[in-house]
Design a protein around this motif. Sequence first.
Motif, PDB file in Angstrom:
ATOM      1  N   GLY A   1       0.826  -1.203   0.000  1.00 15.69           N
ATOM      2  CA  GLY A   1       0.000   0.000   0.000  1.00 15.69           C
ATOM      3  C   GLY A   1       0.861   1.254   0.000  1.00 15.69           C
ATOM      4  O   GLY A   1       2.065   1.213   0.323  1.00 15.69           O
ATOM      5  N   GLY A   2       0.225   2.393  -0.339  1.00 10.63           N
ATOM      6  CA  GLY A   2       0.948   3.659  -0.392  1.00 10.63           C
ATOM      7  C   GLY A   2       1.446   4.099   0.980  1.00 10.63           C
ATOM      8  O   GLY A   2       2.559   4.618   1.108  1.00 10.63           O
ATOM      9  N   GLY A   3       0.624   3.897   2.012  1.00 12.44           N
ATOM     10  CA  GLY A   3       1.029   4.293   3.363  1.00 12.44           C
ATOM     11  C   GLY A   3       2.292   3.557   3.783  1.00 12.44           C
ATOM     12  O   GLY A   3       3.233   4.146   4.327  1.00 12.44           O
ATOM     13  N   GLU A   4       2.319   2.277   3.487  1.00  8.91           N
ATOM     14  CA  GLU A   4       3.498   1.455   3.817  1.00  8.91           C
ATOM     15  C   GLU A   4       4.740   1.990   3.086  1.00  8.91           C
ATOM     16  O   GLU A   4       5.841   2.064   3.665  1.00  8.91           O
ATOM     17  CB  GLU A   4       3.211   0.003   3.387  1.00  8.91           C
ATOM     18  CG  GLU A   4       4.374  -0.936   3.561  1.00  8.91           C
ATOM     19  CD  GLU A   4       4.146  -2.295   2.870  1.00  8.91           C
ATOM     20  OE1 GLU A   4       3.042  -2.548   2.342  1.00  8.91           O
ATOM     21  OE2 GLU A   4       5.092  -3.095   2.860  1.00  8.91           O
TER      22      GLU A   4
ATOM     23  N   ILE B   1       9.269  12.732  -2.412  1.00  3.20           N
ATOM     24  CA  ILE B   1       8.163  13.182  -3.251  1.00  3.20           C
ATOM     25  C   ILE B   1       7.148  12.048  -3.367  1.00  3.20           C
ATOM     26  O   ILE B   1       7.497  10.924  -3.756  1.00  3.20           O
ATOM     27  CB  ILE B   1       8.705  13.613  -4.642  1.00  3.20           C
ATOM     28  CG1 ILE B   1       9.516  14.914  -4.515  1.00  3.20           C
ATOM     29  CG2 ILE B   1       7.585  13.773  -5.637  1.00  3.20           C
ATOM     30  CD1 ILE B   1       8.734  16.127  -4.052  1.00  3.20           C
ATOM     31  N   ASP B   2       5.907  12.371  -3.011  1.00  2.00           N
ATOM     32  CA  ASP B   2       4.818  11.394  -3.037  1.00  2.00           C
ATOM     33  C   ASP B   2       4.105  11.496  -4.384  1.00  2.00           C
ATOM     34  O   ASP B   2       3.389  12.458  -4.642  1.00  2.00           O
ATOM     35  CB  ASP B   2       3.859  11.696  -1.866  1.00  2.00           C
ATOM     36  CG  ASP B   2       2.683  10.736  -1.785  1.00  2.00           C
ATOM     37  OD1 ASP B   2       2.371  10.084  -2.799  1.00  2.00           O
ATOM     38  OD2 ASP B   2       2.060  10.658  -0.704  1.00  2.00           O
ATOM     39  N   GLU B   3       4.339  10.481  -5.229  1.00  2.00           N
ATOM     40  CA  GLU B   3       3.698  10.449  -6.561  1.00  2.00           C
ATOM     41  C   GLU B   3       2.622   9.360  -6.602  1.00  2.00           C
ATOM     42  O   GLU B   3       2.297   8.824  -7.666  1.00  2.00           O
ATOM     43  CB  GLU B   3       4.755  10.200  -7.644  1.00  2.00           C
ATOM     44  CG  GLU B   3       5.710  11.358  -7.841  1.00  2.00           C
ATOM     45  CD  GLU B   3       5.425  12.209  -9.093  1.00  2.00           C
ATOM     46  OE1 GLU B   3       4.683  11.745  -9.976  1.00  2.00           O
ATOM     47  OE2 GLU B   3       5.947  13.345  -9.153  1.00  2.00           O
TER      48      GLU B   3
HETATM   49  C1  LIG Z   1      -0.918  11.081  -2.225  1.00  2.00           C
HETATM   50  C2  LIG Z   1      -1.179   9.806  -1.478  1.00  2.00           C
HETATM   51  N1  LIG Z   1      -0.179   9.220  -0.801  1.00  2.00           N
HETATM   52  C3  LIG Z   1      -0.356   8.077  -0.129  1.00  2.00           C
HETATM   53  C4  LIG Z   1      -1.595   7.458  -0.090  1.00  2.00           C
HETATM   54  C5  LIG Z   1      -1.781   6.195   0.699  1.00  2.00           C
HETATM   55  O1  LIG Z   1      -1.975   5.116  -0.147  1.00  2.00           O
HETATM   56  P1  LIG Z   1      -2.718   3.802   0.393  1.00  2.00           P
HETATM   57  O2  LIG Z   1      -4.172   4.135   0.560  1.00  2.00           O
HETATM   58  O3  LIG Z   1      -2.470   2.795  -0.725  1.00  2.00           O
HETATM   59  O4  LIG Z   1      -2.053   3.415   1.669  1.00  2.00           O
HETATM   60  C6  LIG Z   1      -2.660   8.031  -0.785  1.00  2.00           C
HETATM   61  C7  LIG Z   1      -3.996   7.396  -0.764  1.00  2.00           C
HETATM   62  O5  LIG Z   1      -4.986   7.938  -1.149  1.00  2.00           O
HETATM   63  C8  LIG Z   1      -2.450   9.240  -1.492  1.00  2.00           C
HETATM   64  O6  LIG Z   1      -3.445   9.838  -2.140  1.00  2.00           O
END
Ligand SMILES: Cc1ncc(COP(=O)(O)O)c(C=O)c1O
Length: 413
Positions: A114-117, A225-227
Motif C-alpha cells: 500500500g501507499g502508506g506502507e 516526493i509522493d507520486e
Molecule cells: C498522495 C497519497 N499518498 C499516499 C496514499 C496512501 O496510499 P494507500 O491508501 O495505498 O495506503 C494516498 C492514498 O490515497 C495518497 O493519495
Amino acid sequence: MYNKADVFRLYAQHVSSAKPAFFEAAGIDFALGRREGPYLWDLDGDRRLIDCHCNGGVFNLGHRNPEIIGALVESLQALDIGNHHLISEQRAILAHRLAESAPGELTYTVFGVGGGEAIDLAIKLARGVTGRAKVVSAKGGYHGHTGLALAAGDEKYRAPFGPLAPGFSQIALDHADALERIVDEETAALLFETVPATSGIVVLDTEFFLKARELCDRYGTLLIIDEVQSGLGRTGKLWAIEHYGVEPDVMVIGKGLSGGIYPITATCFKAEHEVVFQKDPFIHISTFGGAEVGCPVALKVLEISSSPTFLGNVQAVAGIFATGFEDLKAKHPDILVGLRQLGLMMGIEMANQYCGPAFSRAAYDNGLLSIYANNDPRVAQLLPPLTIDAALAEEIIDRVDRALGVVETMLAG
Ligand SMILES: Cc1ncc(COP(=O)(O)O)c(C=O)c1O
C-alpha cells in the motif's frame, strides 16, 4: 448472487455500520457491480457512471484493462507470491525498469503493498540515513493511514488514535518562506505530494520545489516526493515532478502501479542511501511487498504509461478540458471559480464548501463519479482514466455542465 439491499445490509453488519448510512444520506445509493474501461455499473445493473475518481489513479488505465489482465494471466501460469526473504528475478527486473524510468538517480527500490506502507519506508529511510527525527510535510497533505504516514498527515485523521508520533511538523502549502524557517540541521526529510490531491488538486509553484531542493542540499535533508496519485502519466508526464525540474531523493509510487488489478507500491531512492540496508538487509521486510506474481503487471503498467503516444493522449485530452472549462466558467460565473489542472489531474474549484458535496451528488445523478476533496470541500476532484478519447472528454464536460447547473439551483434556493 446477492441483491443490492442484501449487500448494503451485510456491509453495514460486518464491514462498516456507518458507510452505507452515509451514502444513503448523500443520495448515492450505489454498490459497485460490473466495471469495464472508463465505466462503473451499479450492482443492480441499470445505472452507469463514468469513473472520474479512478480511486486516486488506481484506474489510470481504465477498469479491467485487457493488456493488464493479460500480463496477470500469463504470470499466474508460473508464479505466486514468492518469498520475500529470497532473491527474486521478478523484483530485480521491475526495480531495474523503475531505475531506468525514475527521475534523477533513483536506482534502488523497496516494494510494498500500500501507499502508506511505502511512505512509512521512505520516512524510515530518511531517518536511518540522517540519524535525525524531524519530518516536515504540508498542511492538508495526505500520505496514508499507516504509522509514520499518518503522523505526517492532518490532525483530524490521527487525533482519535492516541499520542502523536514525535518529530512531525506541517507547514502551509506553497510557502517557501515557511519552509526556510522550519528546516534545519535536525531535519531528516521534507515530504510533499507533487500535486496535493486531498487538499484539492493544488498546483504548486516551481519556486516551492526549488526551495525545498535547495534546503535539502543545504542541510543534508532528504526530499521525499509522493507520486502515489500524480505519477504514471496522470499529469501528462510520466512523473509529475518532471514539470518542476527538481530531482527528489526518494519517490513513492502506488495506486496506478497496480494497473487496477494487483496491489503493489514502490519506494525508489538513491544508491548512496541504500547504506541503511547494508548492515542488515532484513531490517525492513514486507511479506507481500512486490509479490512476484504482480511484478509483470507493474512492468506492463510502466510500459504503457511511458509510451509517447499514451502521454500525448493525456496532454491532448487535458487541452480539451482546459478549453471546456473556460466556457463553463462563463456559463456558471456564480459558482465555478475554475479548473485546477496539471494534465488530467484536475480539481473543479467552486465558490464555497457546500459546493463540493452538492457537486458529487449532482454529478452522480448525471452519470459521473466525482468525489470532493476531503481537505477542501470547495473542490471536486476530476480524475478520469488516462485512456479516454476526445469524445468521452466532451461528454464528461457536458455532464459537468449539467451538474453545475443543479448545484447552482440548489445553492440559490
Ligand atoms: C498522495 C497519497 N499518498 C499516499 C496514499 C496512501 O496510499 P494507500 O491508501 O495505498 O495506503 C494516498 C492514498 O490515497 C495518497 O493519495
